[in-house]
Design a protein around this motif. Sequence first.
Motif, PDB file in Angstrom:
ATOM      1  N   VAL A 120       0.859  -1.182   0.000  1.00  0.00           N
ATOM      2  CA  VAL A 120       0.000   0.000   0.000  1.00  0.00           C
ATOM      3  C   VAL A 120       0.895   1.233   0.000  1.00  0.00           C
ATOM      4  CG1 VAL A 120      -1.757   1.296   1.236  1.00  0.00           C
ATOM      5  CG2 VAL A 120      -1.823  -1.215   1.240  1.00  0.00           C
ATOM      6  N   ASN A 121       0.706   2.093  -0.975  1.00  0.00           N
ATOM      7  CA  ASN A 121       1.499   3.307  -1.088  1.00  0.00           C
ATOM      8  C   ASN A 121       0.941   4.362  -0.133  1.00  0.00           C
ATOM      9  OD1 ASN A 121       2.738   5.739  -1.869  1.00  0.00           O
ATOM     10  ND2 ASN A 121       2.998   5.029  -3.966  1.00  0.00           N
ATOM     11  N   LEU A 122       1.521   4.465   1.042  1.00  0.00           N
ATOM     12  CA  LEU A 122       1.051   5.428   2.032  1.00  0.00           C
ATOM     13  C   LEU A 122       1.298   6.863   1.581  1.00  0.00           C
ATOM     14  CD1 LEU A 122       2.267   3.742   5.349  1.00  0.00           C
ATOM     15  CD2 LEU A 122       0.024   3.577   4.248  1.00  0.00           C
ATOM     16  N   THR A 123       2.383   7.058   0.861  1.00  0.00           N
ATOM     17  CA  THR A 123       2.699   8.401   0.382  1.00  0.00           C
ATOM     18  C   THR A 123       1.635   8.902  -0.579  1.00  0.00           C
ATOM     19  OG1 THR A 123       5.057   7.942   0.604  1.00  0.00           O
ATOM     20  CG2 THR A 123       4.432   9.807  -0.779  1.00  0.00           C
ATOM     21  N   GLU A 124       1.244   8.047  -1.528  1.00  0.00           N
ATOM     22  CA  GLU A 124       0.248   8.461  -2.507  1.00  0.00           C
ATOM     23  C   GLU A 124      -1.107   8.680  -1.846  1.00  0.00           C
ATOM     24  OE1 GLU A 124      -1.097   9.874  -5.972  1.00  0.00           O
ATOM     25  OE2 GLU A 124       0.981   9.386  -5.453  1.00  0.00           O
ATOM     26  N   LYS A 125      -1.468   7.825  -0.897  1.00  0.00           N
ATOM     27  CA  LYS A 125      -2.724   8.027  -0.176  1.00  0.00           C
ATOM     28  C   LYS A 125      -2.717   9.369   0.532  1.00  0.00           C
ATOM     29  CE  LYS A 125      -4.639   4.773   2.186  1.00  0.00           C
ATOM     30  NZ  LYS A 125      -4.859   3.680   3.165  1.00  0.00           N
ATOM     31  N   ALA A 126      -1.585   9.708   1.125  1.00  0.00           N
ATOM     32  CA  ALA A 126      -1.484  10.984   1.833  1.00  0.00           C
ATOM     33  C   ALA A 126      -1.529  12.161   0.868  1.00  0.00           C
ATOM     34  CB  ALA A 126      -0.201  11.022   2.658  1.00  0.00           C
ATOM     35  N   ARG A 127      -0.876  12.015  -0.277  1.00  0.00           N
ATOM     36  CA  ARG A 127      -0.938  13.075  -1.292  1.00  0.00           C
ATOM     37  C   ARG A 127      -2.377  13.323  -1.726  1.00  0.00           C
ATOM     38  NH1 ARG A 127       3.513  10.258  -4.460  1.00  0.00           N
ATOM     39  NH2 ARG A 127       5.467  11.242  -3.831  1.00  0.00           N
ATOM     40  N   ASN A 128      -3.093  12.238  -1.947  1.00  0.00           N
ATOM     41  CA  ASN A 128      -4.483  12.370  -2.384  1.00  0.00           C
ATOM     42  C   ASN A 128      -5.327  13.099  -1.351  1.00  0.00           C
ATOM     43  OD1 ASN A 128      -3.745  10.939  -4.654  1.00  0.00           O
ATOM     44  ND2 ASN A 128      -4.593   8.995  -3.943  1.00  0.00           N
ATOM     45  N   THR A 129      -5.144  12.731  -0.084  1.00  0.00           N
ATOM     46  CA  THR A 129      -5.890  13.386   0.989  1.00  0.00           C
ATOM     47  C   THR A 129      -5.581  14.869   1.040  1.00  0.00           C
ATOM     48  OG1 THR A 129      -5.932  11.345   2.292  1.00  0.00           O
ATOM     49  CG2 THR A 129      -6.307  13.403   3.475  1.00  0.00           C
ATOM     50  N   GLU A 130      -4.309  15.192   0.879  1.00  0.00           N
ATOM     51  CA  GLU A 130      -3.884  16.599   0.900  1.00  0.00           C
ATOM     52  C   GLU A 130      -4.502  17.369  -0.264  1.00  0.00           C
ATOM     53  OE1 GLU A 130      -1.409  20.059   1.884  1.00  0.00           O
ATOM     54  OE2 GLU A 130      -2.308  18.386   2.974  1.00  0.00           O
ATOM     55  N   ARG A 131      -4.436  16.787  -1.458  1.00  0.00           N
ATOM     56  CA  ARG A 131      -5.000  17.476  -2.627  1.00  0.00           C
ATOM     57  C   ARG A 131      -6.491  17.730  -2.452  1.00  0.00           C
ATOM     58  NH1 ARG A 131      -2.349  13.345  -5.705  1.00  0.00           N
ATOM     59  NH2 ARG A 131      -0.276  14.025  -6.349  1.00  0.00           N
ATOM     60  N   ALA A 132      -7.209  16.686  -2.039  1.00  0.00           N
ATOM     61  CA  ALA A 132      -8.658  16.824  -1.881  1.00  0.00           C
ATOM     62  C   ALA A 132      -8.995  17.919  -0.886  1.00  0.00           C
ATOM     63  CB  ALA A 132      -9.263  15.497  -1.438  1.00  0.00           C
ATOM     64  N   SER A 133      -8.255  17.977   0.206  1.00  0.00           N
ATOM     65  CA  SER A 133      -8.508  18.980   1.237  1.00  0.00           C
ATOM     66  C   SER A 133      -8.193  20.385   0.739  1.00  0.00           C
ATOM     67  CB  SER A 133      -7.675  18.660   2.481  1.00  0.00           C
ATOM     68  OG  SER A 133      -7.818  19.664   3.462  1.00  0.00           O
ATOM     69  N   ARG A 134      -7.079  20.526   0.032  1.00  0.00           N
ATOM     70  CA  ARG A 134      -6.667  21.858  -0.407  1.00  0.00           C
ATOM     71  C   ARG A 134      -7.620  22.419  -1.455  1.00  0.00           C
ATOM     72  NH1 ARG A 134      -1.240  23.001   0.384  1.00  0.00           N
ATOM     73  NH2 ARG A 134      -1.748  25.109  -0.348  1.00  0.00           N
ATOM     74  N   VAL A 135      -8.008  21.613  -2.429  1.00  0.00           N
ATOM     75  CA  VAL A 135      -8.895  22.142  -3.469  1.00  0.00           C
ATOM     76  C   VAL A 135     -10.306  22.354  -2.932  1.00  0.00           C
ATOM     77  CG1 VAL A 135      -7.528  21.135  -5.330  1.00  0.00           C
ATOM     78  CG2 VAL A 135      -9.475  19.862  -4.410  1.00  0.00           C
TER      79      VAL A 135
END
Length: 245
Positions: free
Chosen positions: A88-103
């Motif tokens: 499981v790519n934890l980094t990519e999951k975290a990136r996705n969460t960050e993007r969704a929150s920021r936009v």
Amino acid sequence: MKVSTLSLAGGLLAATLTLPSLVWADVPEALETLEVSGHRMPVKDVRETPMADIYEVRLETGETFYTNAEGNYFLVGDLYEKADTGLVNLTEKARNTERASRVEGIPDDQRVTFRGTETPQAKVVVFTDTTCPYCQRLHEEVPRINELGIEVDYLAFPRGGMDSPGARELQEVWCADNSSEALSAAFRDESLESDATCDNPVEEQYHLGLELGVQGTPAIILPDGRLVPGYVPAERLAAMLGLKD
């Protein structure tokens, strides 16, 4: 077209990650005042990782790397967890969460929105540039995308930077009385009657895109924060969102 990746303290690192927050009081002191080659790092926050004594350091630029408590070893790349279903790519999951929150935090009046006549079933955010051929191609698909139940919210990303002709044209779009009509006109290579001197969010959105990993246009952000680079046909986009015609 791609833009160059941000450099970190003279080109040291480039990556993005967000993991559960760590209270600053618990952060090793060496990481609060981290320096590399005599340069003070613009540390925004420091967070724990699932690995003992390894921390994620996030900079004000949005770039992220891993280090030990003393700050004398650095790791750049994705962090994976071994699970029953595989890695499981934890980094990519975290990136996705960050993007969704920021936009999600961008006000509606700072977006150029194409919703269609029906109530949308899903919404995507697209970083765009009116001088980008593939952005023009995607925009031609927007009526069909709307028909499939997908709202399109545009954000500005002048791929040539803020001194480019594209940046000025995007500012003219965002300054127009009807920004959606102005954006469509710009994609048709028509002259705009608005100017670029109003208080507009183009530069702010450009830097946001860089922080979120946008390297070219169009860049589509799905509701879960996944970043899809490049042109995507309407039907394929609907399939990615789990929608059917």
